[in-house]
Design a protein around this motif. Structure first.
Motif, short mmCIF file in Angstrom:
data_model
loop_
_atom_site.label_atom_id
_atom_site.label_comp_id
_atom_site.label_asym_id
_atom_site.label_seq_id
_atom_site.Cartn_x
_atom_site.Cartn_y
_atom_site.Cartn_z
N GLY A 1 -21.18 16.37 -7.92
CA GLY A 1 -20.88 17.00 -6.64
C GLY A 1 -19.44 16.96 -6.24
N GLY A 2 -18.56 16.44 -7.10
CA GLY A 2 -17.13 16.38 -6.80
C GLY A 2 -16.48 17.75 -6.88
N PRO A 3 -15.25 17.88 -6.38
CA PRO A 3 -14.57 19.18 -6.32
C PRO A 3 -14.22 19.72 -7.71
CG PRO A 3 -13.07 17.43 -5.67
CD PRO A 3 -14.43 16.80 -5.78
N VAL A 4 -14.33 21.03 -7.83
CA VAL A 4 -14.07 21.72 -9.09
C VAL A 4 -13.32 23.02 -8.78
CG1 VAL A 4 -15.12 22.87 -11.10
CG2 VAL A 4 -16.15 20.81 -10.18
N THR A 5 -12.38 23.38 -9.64
CA THR A 5 -11.74 24.70 -9.56
C THR A 5 -12.19 25.53 -10.75
OG1 THR A 5 -9.77 23.99 -10.79
CG2 THR A 5 -9.71 23.75 -8.39
N VAL A 6 -12.11 26.85 -10.60
CA VAL A 6 -12.46 27.76 -11.69
C VAL A 6 -11.72 29.07 -11.45
CG1 VAL A 6 -14.49 28.75 -10.53
CG2 VAL A 6 -14.38 28.74 -13.03
N HIS A 7 -11.28 29.70 -12.53
CA HIS A 7 -10.73 31.04 -12.39
C HIS A 7 -11.86 32.04 -12.18
CE1 HIS A 7 -6.49 30.41 -12.97
NE2 HIS A 7 -6.72 29.66 -14.04
N HIS A 8 -11.56 33.09 -11.46
CA HIS A 8 -12.54 34.12 -11.11
C HIS A 8 -13.36 34.51 -12.35
CE1 HIS A 8 -14.31 37.79 -9.60
NE2 HIS A 8 -13.71 37.65 -8.42
N PRO A 9 -14.69 34.36 -12.31
CA PRO A 9 -15.51 34.71 -13.46
C PRO A 9 -15.53 36.22 -13.72
CG PRO A 9 -16.70 33.27 -11.93
CD PRO A 9 -15.48 33.78 -11.22
N PRO B 1 -7.61 33.06 -8.65
CA PRO B 1 -7.58 34.45 -9.12
C PRO B 1 -7.92 34.58 -10.60
CG PRO B 1 -5.70 34.01 -7.72
CD PRO B 1 -6.36 32.68 -7.97
N ALA B 2 -8.36 35.78 -10.96
CA ALA B 2 -8.72 36.08 -12.35
C ALA B 2 -7.48 36.05 -13.24
CB ALA B 2 -9.39 37.44 -12.44
N ARG B 3 -7.70 35.69 -14.49
CA ARG B 3 -6.65 35.79 -15.51
C ARG B 3 -7.19 36.55 -16.71
NH1 ARG B 3 -3.23 30.07 -15.59
NH2 ARG B 3 -2.45 30.23 -13.46
N MET C 1 -6.32 42.00 -9.12
CA MET C 1 -7.40 42.76 -8.53
C MET C 1 -7.00 43.40 -7.21
SD MET C 1 -10.44 40.09 -9.56
CE MET C 1 -11.85 41.03 -8.99
N GLU C 2 -6.25 42.69 -6.41
CA GLU C 2 -5.84 43.25 -5.12
C GLU C 2 -4.88 44.42 -5.29
OE1 GLU C 2 -3.42 39.44 -5.88
OE2 GLU C 2 -5.51 40.14 -6.08
N ASP C 3 -4.05 44.39 -6.35
CA ASP C 3 -3.14 45.51 -6.61
C ASP C 3 -3.91 46.75 -7.01
OD1 ASP C 3 -1.21 43.66 -6.10
OD2 ASP C 3 -0.25 43.73 -8.07
N PHE C 4 -4.95 46.58 -7.83
CA PHE C 4 -5.76 47.74 -8.20
C PHE C 4 -6.45 48.32 -6.97
CE2 PHE C 4 -9.68 49.87 -9.28
CZ PHE C 4 -9.26 50.76 -10.25
N GLY D 1 0.39 28.50 -7.32
CA GLY D 1 -0.65 28.14 -6.37
C GLY D 1 -2.06 28.25 -6.90
N ASP D 2 -2.23 28.48 -8.20
CA ASP D 2 -3.58 28.55 -8.75
C ASP D 2 -3.59 27.99 -10.16
OD1 ASP D 2 -3.71 30.80 -10.95
OD2 ASP D 2 -2.48 31.63 -9.37
N GLY D 3 -4.76 27.68 -10.64
CA GLY D 3 -4.91 27.18 -12.00
C GLY D 3 -4.76 25.68 -12.08
N PRO D 4 -5.22 25.09 -13.16
CA PRO D 4 -5.17 23.64 -13.32
C PRO D 4 -3.77 23.14 -13.63
CG PRO D 4 -5.98 24.65 -15.32
CD PRO D 4 -5.83 25.77 -14.33
N GLY D 5 -3.47 21.92 -13.22
CA GLY D 5 -2.24 21.27 -13.64
C GLY D 5 -2.33 20.86 -15.09
#
Length: 499
Positions: free
Chosen positions: A83-91, A110-112, A118-121, A19-23
C-alpha cells in the motif's frame, strides 16, 4: 517505488525528467500478471516475446528491481508495496490507465516513448476541428516541430510526401528482394524458462494460445533492438521505400525494418530511429524516398495512431457506422491457413500463424480487406489483430482497425474504405498466378473472393459510397456490371467458410 509496465522497458523510461519519472536510485517494480493472458487468446509467440522481454529487463536491472509474479496487477502491487506510494508513467491502454488512476497510492507521470506530448496533440487537433483529422497535416507539423528531414523551413528534397515513389510492384523475375537479411536474435536460458512456463500453463488449462512459438524472431532486449536498428539502417533502409507496399509469397519480410515490436515494448525510442534514418540520407547512404517513407511510418503514422487513440476517447472502439455485425469464423480465429484455398489469404494467414507478424499491406489489404468485405464485427476484428500480432497493443489496433482497416468510424481519420478486388493484389504481389482463383473473375468456380467481396461490399453500402468523391466512381462502375445479381449469389454461396 516506480512501476514499469511490460511495454516500458527501455532506458528512456528511467531517465529523470522535468518533474516526472524515477530518480536514478529509485527502486523499481515490475509485475508479471497471469490474468493478462487469460483475458485474450493471445498468439503464443507474442506471449513469449513479452515475457522474455520483461524477464530479460529484470535480469539487467538486478537488485534495483522487484519482480513479482502474481495473478493480477492489484495483487502484485499489494505484495510488493503493502500500500506504499508508487509512481508510473502513463500506461498505453484505457484499461491500464483506469487501473492505475483507481489506485490511491499510485501517481501517474506523463507518457514516454513518443515524440509529441499528449497535451500538444490535443491542442493541435482542437485547432483542426477535432472531428475529421488527417495524418498528412499532423505529419508535416511533427516534421517542422522536431526538425526532421527539414532544410530550413522546407522539406528535405523539396517534397513532404514521397509516397508516389514508394508504390512499385514487386520484381517479376525473383521470388525475393535482393536485400540484406534482417536481424534475428538468439534465444537463451530465459527464453527456455519462458517456453517451459507457457507449456505448463497450457497443460494446466490455465491459459490458451493460438499460433506457433518457434524460435524467437524479435528483440527482447535493448541490445538486441539496437542491433536490429543498426542492421536495418545499414543494409535494408536503402531498398525499403520503393517496395514498401509490395508483397512476395516467399519473402514476407522484404525490406521492412521489423522494429515495430521493439518500439512498442519501449526497447527503442522513436527519436533514435528517425534521426538514424535521416543521418543515413545526409551521409549519402540512403535515398530520400526510402528515408522519408520510414520517417513517415514512425513520426507520422505511429505517432498519429497513439494520439488518436486517446483523443477520440474510449467509446471510439465501439464505432460501427457500417453496422457490420457478423462474427469472425472459427477458421480465422484459429489461424487455420491450411484450410484456405485463396493463395494470398492462405499465405498471409500462415505468416501470422507461424510468426505473429506480417507487414502493413497484407494486414490492411489482405486480412483487413477480407474482413471488411464480409461485414465482420469491427470490435471483433480489432481484438483479433490485437492478440494475433507480436506488435499489437490496444492503442495500436483500435485506430488502425476501427479507423482505417474497417472504416467503422465513417471517415474520421481516412477519406475512404481501404479494400479492393483481386486486381490490386495481383498488381502488388506474385500471389495470384498459381492461385485457383482468377482476380478478374466475379462469378463461376474461379471467381476471386476478393473481387466478388469488393463488389458486394460496394453494393451493400452504395448510398454512403456514392456521396464520397473517392468511391463514387466505384458505385457508377457497379451499375454497369451487368451480372450483379450473379455476383451477389456467388458471395452468398461462399458463406463464412474459408475461401
Amino acid at each position: 517505488m516506480h512501476w514499469l509496465f511490460g511495454d516500458q522497458l527501455g532506458p528512456h523510461f528511467l531517465t529523470p525528467g522535468a518533474g516526472d519519472g524515477p530518480g536514478r536510485d529509485t527502486p523499481l517494480l515490475m509485475i508479471e500478471a497471469r490474468s493478462v493472458f487469460r483475458r485474450r487468446r493471445f498468439h503464443r509467440a507474442k506471449a513469449h516475446l513479452i515475457l522474455s522481454a520483461m524477464r530479460h529487463r529484470a535480469a539487467e536491472l538486478g537488485d534495483r528491481l522487484t519482480y513479482v509474479r502474481a495473478d493480477t496487477y492489484r495483487a502484485g502491487l499489494d505484495e510488493a508495496t503493502g500500500g506504499g506510494p508508487v509512481t508510473v508513467h502513463h500506461p498505453t491502454s484505457f484499461a491500464a490507465a483506469g487501473l492505475v488512476r483507481g489506485l490511491p497510492q499510485v501517481s501517474v507521470a506523463p507518457a514516454r516513448g513518443f515524440l509529441v506530448p499528449m497535451e500538444d496533440f490535443a491542442t493541435w487537433a482542437d485547432a483542426h476541428g477535432g472531428k475529421s483529422l488527417r495524418q498528412e497535416d499532423f505529419y508535416r507539423w511533427v516534421r517542422r516541430d522536431h526538425d526532421l528531414l527539414m532544410d530550413g523551413d522546407q522539406p528535405a528534397g523539396g517534397r513532404w510526401n514521397l509516397d508516389h515513389d514508394n508504390r512499385q510492384r514487386p520484381p517479376r523475375d525473383s521470388a525475393t528482394l535482393s536485400v540484406g537479411r534482417p536481424y534475428r536474435p538468439r534465444e537463451d536460458d530465459i527464453d527456455d524458462e519462458v517456453r517451459h512456463d507457457l507449456d505448463r500453463w497450457e497443460k494446466d488449462g490455465d491459459v490458451s494460445f493460438v499460433g506457433r512459438d518457434g524460435p524467437r524472431l524479435f528483440p527482447a532486449t535493448r541490445t538486441e533492438a539496437r542491433a536490429a536498428l543498426k542492421r536495418f539502417l545499414a543494409h535494408r533502409l536503402n531498398d525499403f521505400g520503393p517496395f514498401e507496399d509490395a508483397m512476395l509469397a516467399a519473402d514476407p519480410v522484404m525490406s521492412h525494418s521489423l522494429l515495430s515490436s521493439s518500439l512498442n515494448l519501449g526497447l527503442l525510442d522513436p527519436a533514435e530511429c528517425v534521426e538514424g534514418a535521416e543521418e543515413e540520407w545526409r551521409a549519402g547512404r540512403a535515398p530520400i524516398n526510402s528515408v522519408e517513407g520510414f520517417v513517415r511510418q514512425i513520426a507520422g503514422w505511429r505517432e498519429y495512431m497513439w494520439h488518436l487513440y486517446w483523443y477520440f476517447g474510449e467509446e471510439y472502439r465501439y464505432s460501427n457506422v457500417l453496422r457490420h455485425a457478423a462474427p469472425l469464423p472459427g477458421w480465422w480465429n484459429d489461424l487455420d491457413a491450411d484450410s484456405v484455398g485463396a493463395r494470398c489469404l492462405r499465405t498471409v494467414l500462415a505468416q501470422v500463424r507461424d510468426t505473429g507478424w506480417t507487414h502493413h499491406i497484407p494486414r490492411l489489404m489482405v486480412l483487413g480487406g477480407y474482413a471488411l468485405q464480409r461485414g465482420w464485427d469491427p470490435a471483433g476484428v480489432t481484438d483479433w489483430f490485437h492478440r494475433s500480432f507480436v506488435d499489437g497493443y490496444d492503442w495500436v489496433m483500435v485506430p488502425n482497425v476501427i479507423g482505417m482497416s474497417q472504416y467503422a468510424d465513417g471517415g474520421r481519420m481516412t477519406t475512404k474504405p481501404y479494400t479492393s478486388g483481386g486486381a490490386y493484389i495481383n498488381r502488388m504481389s506474385d500471389m495470384c498466378g498459381p492461385c485457383e482463383y482468377r482476380p478478374g473473375d466475379r462469378t463461376g468456380e474461379h471467381a476471386c473472393p476478393y473481387t466478388t467481396g469488393y463488389w458486394t461490399f460496394v453494393d451493400r453500402h452504395r448510398d454512403r459510397l456514392a456521396h464520397n468523391h473517392r468511391t463514387s466512381r466505384a458505385v457508377k462502375q457497379l451499375d454497369r456490371l451487368g451480372n450483379l445479381a450473379d455476383v451477389r449469389r456467388q458471395e452468398r454461396a461462399r458463406g463464412d467458410g474459408p475461401p
